[in-house]
Design an enzyme around this catalytic site. Structure first.
Site, PDB file in Angstrom:
ATOM      1  N   LYS A 116      -5.171   2.135   8.608  1.00  0.00           N
ATOM      2  CA  LYS A 116      -4.303   1.901   7.263  1.00  0.00           C
ATOM      3  C   LYS A 116      -4.148   3.343   6.836  1.00  0.00           C
ATOM      4  O   LYS A 116      -2.606   3.764   6.350  1.00  0.00           O
ATOM      5  CB  LYS A 116      -4.845   1.489   6.475  1.00  0.00           C
ATOM      6  CG  LYS A 116      -4.753  -0.549   6.979  1.00  0.00           C
ATOM      7  CD  LYS A 116      -4.998  -1.511   5.595  1.00  0.00           C
ATOM      8  CE  LYS A 116      -5.195  -2.279   6.152  1.00  0.00           C
ATOM      9  NZ  LYS A 116      -3.188  -2.907   6.554  1.00  0.00           N
ATOM     10  N   LYS A 158      -8.773  -1.754   0.441  1.00  0.00           N
ATOM     11  CA  LYS A 158      -8.971  -3.039   1.373  1.00  0.00           C
ATOM     12  C   LYS A 158      -9.315  -1.911   2.630  1.00  0.00           C
ATOM     13  O   LYS A 158      -9.586  -0.278   2.936  1.00  0.00           O
ATOM     14  CB  LYS A 158      -7.022  -2.106   1.700  1.00  0.00           C
ATOM     15  CG  LYS A 158      -6.493  -2.945   1.008  1.00  0.00           C
ATOM     16  CD  LYS A 158      -5.265  -3.059   1.285  1.00  0.00           C
ATOM     17  CE  LYS A 158      -3.462  -3.981   0.830  1.00  0.00           C
ATOM     18  NZ  LYS A 158      -2.431  -3.842   1.902  1.00  0.00           N
ATOM     19  N   GLY A 164      -4.507  -8.018   8.666  1.00  0.00           N
ATOM     20  CA  GLY A 164      -4.445  -9.236   8.397  1.00  0.00           C
ATOM     21  C   GLY A 164      -5.243  -9.711   7.279  1.00  0.00           C
ATOM     22  O   GLY A 164      -5.297 -10.606   7.550  1.00  0.00           O
ATOM     23  N   GLY A 165      -5.052  -8.903   6.685  1.00  0.00           N
ATOM     24  CA  GLY A 165      -5.937  -9.549   5.320  1.00  0.00           C
ATOM     25  C   GLY A 165      -7.532  -9.427   4.952  1.00  0.00           C
ATOM     26  O   GLY A 165      -8.100  -9.521   4.285  1.00  0.00           O
ATOM     27  N   HIS A 208       5.705 -11.617   0.793  1.00  0.00           N
ATOM     28  CA  HIS A 208       6.472 -10.999   2.657  1.00  0.00           C
ATOM     29  C   HIS A 208       7.393 -10.935   2.391  1.00  0.00           C
ATOM     30  O   HIS A 208       8.061 -11.474   3.158  1.00  0.00           O
ATOM     31  CB  HIS A 208       5.213 -10.999   2.863  1.00  0.00           C
ATOM     32  CG  HIS A 208       4.937 -10.763   4.252  1.00  0.00           C
ATOM     33  ND1 HIS A 208       3.767 -10.519   5.381  1.00  0.00           N
ATOM     34  CD2 HIS A 208       5.839 -10.704   5.580  1.00  0.00           C
ATOM     35  CE1 HIS A 208       4.666  -9.927   6.175  1.00  0.00           C
ATOM     36  NE2 HIS A 208       5.655 -10.581   6.221  1.00  0.00           N
ATOM     37  N   HIS A 235      -3.058 -15.776   5.538  1.00  0.00           N
ATOM     38  CA  HIS A 235      -2.695 -14.461   6.309  1.00  0.00           C
ATOM     39  C   HIS A 235      -2.449 -15.336   7.586  1.00  0.00           C
ATOM     40  O   HIS A 235      -2.015 -13.837   8.251  1.00  0.00           O
ATOM     41  CB  HIS A 235      -3.981 -14.012   6.635  1.00  0.00           C
ATOM     42  CG  HIS A 235      -4.445 -12.806   5.129  1.00  0.00           C
ATOM     43  ND1 HIS A 235      -3.847 -12.102   4.236  1.00  0.00           N
ATOM     44  CD2 HIS A 235      -5.302 -13.344   5.059  1.00  0.00           C
ATOM     45  CE1 HIS A 235      -4.214 -12.152   3.509  1.00  0.00           C
ATOM     46  NE2 HIS A 235      -5.475 -12.642   3.728  1.00  0.00           N
ATOM     47  N   GLU A 275       6.670  -4.150   8.119  1.00  0.00           N
ATOM     48  CA  GLU A 275       6.490  -5.326   6.857  1.00  0.00           C
ATOM     49  C   GLU A 275       6.089  -4.613   5.080  1.00  0.00           C
ATOM     50  O   GLU A 275       5.779  -3.868   4.944  1.00  0.00           O
ATOM     51  CB  GLU A 275       4.569  -5.859   6.601  1.00  0.00           C
ATOM     52  CG  GLU A 275       4.806  -6.554   8.129  1.00  0.00           C
ATOM     53  CD  GLU A 275       3.237  -7.316   8.082  1.00  0.00           C
ATOM     54  OE1 GLU A 275       3.995  -8.173   9.460  1.00  0.00           O
ATOM     55  OE2 GLU A 275       2.442  -7.219   7.745  1.00  0.00           O
ATOM     56  N   ARG A 292       5.647  -4.701  17.891  1.00  0.00           N
ATOM     57  CA  ARG A 292       5.702  -5.674  19.377  1.00  0.00           C
ATOM     58  C   ARG A 292       6.948  -7.263  18.372  1.00  0.00           C
ATOM     59  O   ARG A 292       7.330  -7.269  17.290  1.00  0.00           O
ATOM     60  CB  ARG A 292       4.729  -6.812  19.411  1.00  0.00           C
ATOM     61  CG  ARG A 292       4.250  -7.401  18.089  1.00  0.00           C
ATOM     62  CD  ARG A 292       2.820  -8.345  17.935  1.00  0.00           C
ATOM     63  NE  ARG A 292       2.841  -9.539  16.962  1.00  0.00           N
ATOM     64  CZ  ARG A 292       2.350  -9.059  15.751  1.00  0.00           C
ATOM     65  NH1 ARG A 292       1.712  -7.793  15.891  1.00  0.00           N
ATOM     66  NH2 ARG A 292       1.996  -9.602  14.912  1.00  0.00           N
TER      67      ARG A 292
HETATM   68  C1  MV4 Z   1      -1.849  -6.591  -0.934  1.00  0.00           C
HETATM   69  C2  MV4 Z   1      -2.089  -7.194  -1.751  1.00  0.00           C
HETATM   70  C3  MV4 Z   1      -1.587  -6.890  -3.223  1.00  0.00           C
HETATM   71  N1  MV4 Z   1      -1.417  -6.004  -3.721  1.00  0.00           N
HETATM   72  N2  MV4 Z   1      -1.960  -5.061  -1.356  1.00  0.00           N
HETATM   73  C4  MV4 Z   1      -2.344  -8.695   2.645  1.00  0.00           C
HETATM   74  C5  MV4 Z   1      -2.587  -8.823   4.435  1.00  0.00           C
HETATM   75  C6  MV4 Z   1      -2.032  -7.204   4.078  1.00  0.00           C
HETATM   76  N3  MV4 Z   1      -1.139  -6.908   5.711  1.00  0.00           N
HETATM   77  C7  MV4 Z   1      -1.688  -6.808   2.986  1.00  0.00           C
HETATM   78  N4  MV4 Z   1      -2.012  -7.843   2.119  1.00  0.00           N
HETATM   79  C8  MV4 Z   1      -2.285  -8.001   0.905  1.00  0.00           C
HETATM   80  N5  MV4 Z   1      -1.514  -6.952   0.395  1.00  0.00           N
HETATM   81  C9  MV4 Z   1      -1.219  -4.712  -2.890  1.00  0.00           C
HETATM   82  N6  MV4 Z   1      -1.367  -3.533  -3.117  1.00  0.00           N
HETATM   83  C10 MV4 Z   1      -1.716  -8.824  -1.466  1.00  0.00           C
HETATM   84  C11 MV4 Z   1      -1.579  -9.161   0.331  1.00  0.00           C
HETATM   85  C12 MV4 Z   1      -1.867 -10.345   0.293  1.00  0.00           C
HETATM   86  C13 MV4 Z   1      -0.381 -10.887   1.367  1.00  0.00           C
HETATM   87  C14 MV4 Z   1       0.102  -9.786   1.622  1.00  0.00           C
HETATM   88  C15 MV4 Z   1       1.321 -10.314   2.454  1.00  0.00           C
HETATM   89  C16 MV4 Z   1       1.103 -12.197   2.806  1.00  0.00           C
HETATM   90  C17 MV4 Z   1       0.236 -12.627   2.332  1.00  0.00           C
HETATM   91  C18 MV4 Z   1      -0.691 -12.392   1.709  1.00  0.00           C
HETATM   92  C19 MV4 Z   1      -1.411 -13.454   0.769  1.00  0.00           C
HETATM   93  C20 MV4 Z   1      -2.827 -12.807   0.450  1.00  0.00           C
HETATM   94  C21 MV4 Z   1      -2.914 -11.459  -0.167  1.00  0.00           C
END
Ligand code: MV4
Length: 662
Positions: A116, A158, A164-165, A208, A235, A275, A292
């Protein structure tokens, strides 16, 4: 163009790839595990090779075996689908080392997105917007604390190695920071072997939104619109759509161009997805890149009119992108729902079992079903429990939502639990119709997503009775003598109305019904009420009129279990055998088998004159013997079974000519 490719995957995506390859005149080699010998992807392929036992680690993840099979079968390229080996750098390299084209990006591009923090550094250099925060290598606690102060609260820790969360933690204020950091680092170390953290400002209501990008081998890159995948559960994406509702043309263009810059920054080739977190104010930030073809690619295909698998094959062969950016146009709106074998009422516990009954909506320009299973297939514990992707398209989002509601009502499965009713409720819910899409959608609308049944219990019971009785009638064989009063119409029984008891178990409750039958008209007594029922069963389709209310349901009666499908909802009940029984029916003189069982003895021959009450056949069912007696004086005209035969409940066993012509 390739003349033969290997598909290193299973299920719907393997079928999806084979379909396009075949349309392009390319032969397909499938691979299959022990669990998939009779799978749809194997049947569709031109040839298929066994690769090992059911567990993925011993089959679909066996890179070595798959490459051997590609060489042996003369496949020039391998399509990895999604999951399994699709983002495995070693596999991509091994393909190349063996002179096989990996239908995907170079391994260096896959590797670049693995961390990341490294990915964020690349994106920052490429001018792709990032959530404000810190993604440096220095992980000393003092520095992280200082960066947290700079970032502001709430913030999100993070794991650098996460995805993937996994390994995320929200921190509300500085007082919480030290403990939260220590805990997050511990978790990340345990889960990924790497405790490193990055810090981001926490967006509380994000959406998203992801961009489909495509690059050819000459470094050209374009974007094919965006998808909104905000409706997720833990997720896992549940609903996806294109275009993203409410996105301005300016934002769409800025996001698309940022995504292409992201892809080009890592020398990307083929289909990829960038994304973004999209915030209420229209700002967007890079989240991650998937190297992919994704599960939800069909919504992009529906709005652009392009076949992305065809694009992948062309690009992998070395052709330029089929369209320039200016030529990419989108039309209308598409929505995808992922149909899973899972139980929403048990916190979405994955379900396993046999697809005993499977009926899918008719496909058209508006409705598409991507699936890897057919009726009778098993959903096992070994793989992802996705049964199908249901994709709809229409001119407007509103119409597409209506299409989805209807298509879900036409998707009927019995034999295992599915999320169809949940999806139906989600799509039909006002917040979804109003495109109130945030990643909290499911959590914040729980009440709407688990609605009350659409059928009241009495009506459901009456329909169940109609279905059961009509199916029994149609199960009875046609007698040789079309005028026989004991023929399939059961006219003899019809002429002497009698109340038949029927006990149906629904959940923990038992419901005792009494039914008067006259041809296809019934009077059904339930509790203190009586319902007039007209019922006509055509295969699995019951058309009924209950006290003047005309309605229709589909159903599946298997052994004692009945499932009725009504407006996206299901009603399940179990028939209680003991009560309708044999005793009453025999005393009424039915010549039908009272239940599934076997013929123990036949005590009459064709031509015998028999008298009312005389025992003609002895059956054994449920470990008990039952005598089937003559209902009236007459002559035996036909015997349909022999001693030892298995007979289905309701089947006519013997025909008697009573001399009373109708
Ligand atoms: C975040 C966020 C809020 N703020 N980053 C979840 C999966 C991972 N790839 C990144 N994610 C998130 N990052 C910041 N700075 C909220 C999420 C997130 C989320 C993102 C996309 C789709 C569903 C989600 C569900 C919970 C949290």
């Amino acid at each position: 163009m390739f003349n033969k490719i290997l598909i290193a995957n299973r299920g719907e995506i393997a079928c999806r790839i084979i379909q396009t390859a075949h349309r392009m005149g390319i032969r397909c080699v499938a691979v299959y595990s022990e669990a998939d010998a009779n799978a749809r992807h194997v049947a569709m392929a031109d040839e298929a090779f066994y690769i090992g036992p059911a567990p993925s680690s011993e089959s679909y993840l066996r890179a070595d075996k798959i490459i051997e099979i590609a060489k042996e079968s003369g496949a020039q390229a391998i399509h990895p689908g999604y999951g399994f080996l699709s983002e495995n750098t070693d596999f991509a390299e091994a393909c190349e080392a063996n002179g096989i084209v990996f239908i995907g990006p170079p391994s260096s591009a896959i590797a670049a997105m693995g961390s990341k923090s490294a990915a964020k550094a690349i994106m920052e250099d490429a001018g792709v917007p990032l959530v404000p925060g810190y993604h440096g290598r220095d992980q000393s606690p003092d520095l992280l604390r200082a960066e947290a102060e700079k970032c502001g609260f709430p913030l999100l820790l993070k794991a650098v190695a996460g995805g993937g969360g996994k390994g995320m933690r929200v921190v509300e204020n500085m007082a919480e920071f030290d403990d939260a950091l220590a805990a997050a680092q511990r978790e990340a170390k345990n889960a990924f072997g790497n405790p490193d953290m990055l810090i981001e400002r926490y967006l509380t209501q994000p959406r998203h939104v992801e961009i489909q990008v495509f690059c050819d081998q000459s470094g050209n890159g374009i974007y094919l619109a965006e998808r909104d995948c905000s409706v997720q559960r833990r997720h896992q994406k549940v609903l996806e759509e294109a275009p993203a509702p409410g996105l301005s043309e300016d934002t769409r263009k800025a996001m698309g161009e940022a995504a292409v810059r992201a892809a080009q920054a890592i020398n990307y080739v083929g289909a990829g997805t960038v994304e973004f977190l999209y915030d209420v104010d229209g700002s967007f930030f890079f989240m991650e890149m998937n190297t992919r073809l994704q599960v939800e690619h069909p919504v992009t295909e529906m709005v652009t009119g392009q076949d992305l698998v065809e694009w992948q094959l062309k690009v992998a062969w070395g052709e330029p992108l089929p369209l320039t950016q200016d030529q990419v146009k989108t039309r209308g709106h598409a929505i995808e729902a992922r149909i899973y074998a899972e139980d929403p009422d048990q916190d979405f516990l994955p379900a396993t079992g046999t697809l005993r009954y499977l009926s899918t909506p008719d496909e058209s320009a508006h409705v598409r079903v991507d699936t890897g299973v057919t009726e009778g297939d098993e959903i096992s514990i070994h793989y992802d429990p996705m049964i199908a992707k249901l994709i709809v398209w229409d001119d407007t989002r509103e119409q597409a939502v209506n299409r989805m509601v209807q298509a879900l009502e036409h998707y009927r499965i019995a034999g295992l639990k599915t999320n169809i009713r949940f999806l139906h409720a989600a799509v039909d819910a006002q917040p979804f119709r109003e495109a109130e899409l945030t990643t909290n959608f499911i959590a914040s609308h729980h009440n709407l997503l688990f609605p009350k049944s659409r059928l009241d219990l009495d009506k459901a019971l009456v329909l169940a009775a109609g279905f059961i009785l009509e199916q029994r009638k149609s199960a009875e064989p046609v007698t040789a003598d079309p005028w026989s009063p004991f023929g399939r119409k059961n006219s003899w029984r019809m002429n002497s109305e009698y109340a038949q008891p029927l006990t149906l178990q629904v959940g923990d409750g038992q419901h005792e019904l009494k039914i008067l039958e006259r041809d296809d008209r019934y009077q059904v007594f339930v509790g203190g009420s009586v319902y007039h029922l007209n019922a006509k069963l055509n295969d699995d389709y019951l058309q009924a009129v209950i006290n003047g209310h005309r309605l229709s349901v589909h159903g599946n009666l298997h052994n004692e279990e009945l499932v009725l499908f009504y407006e996206g909802d299901t009603f399940k009940c179990t028939v209680y055998r003991e009560t309708y029984g044999f005793e009453e029916m025999a005393s009424e003189g039915s010549l039908a088998a009272p239940m599934n069982g076997s013929v123990v003895a036949i005590q009459a021959k064709v031509g015998d004159t028999v008298t009312a009450g005389q025992t003609l056949v002895i059956m054994e069912a449920m470990k008990m013997e039952h005598a089937i007696k003559a209902p009236a004086d007459g002559v035996v005209s036909e015997i349909f079974y022999a001693e030892g035969d298995q007979v289905a409940e309701g089947a006519e066993l013997i025909a008697i000519d009573t001399g009373e012509a109708e």
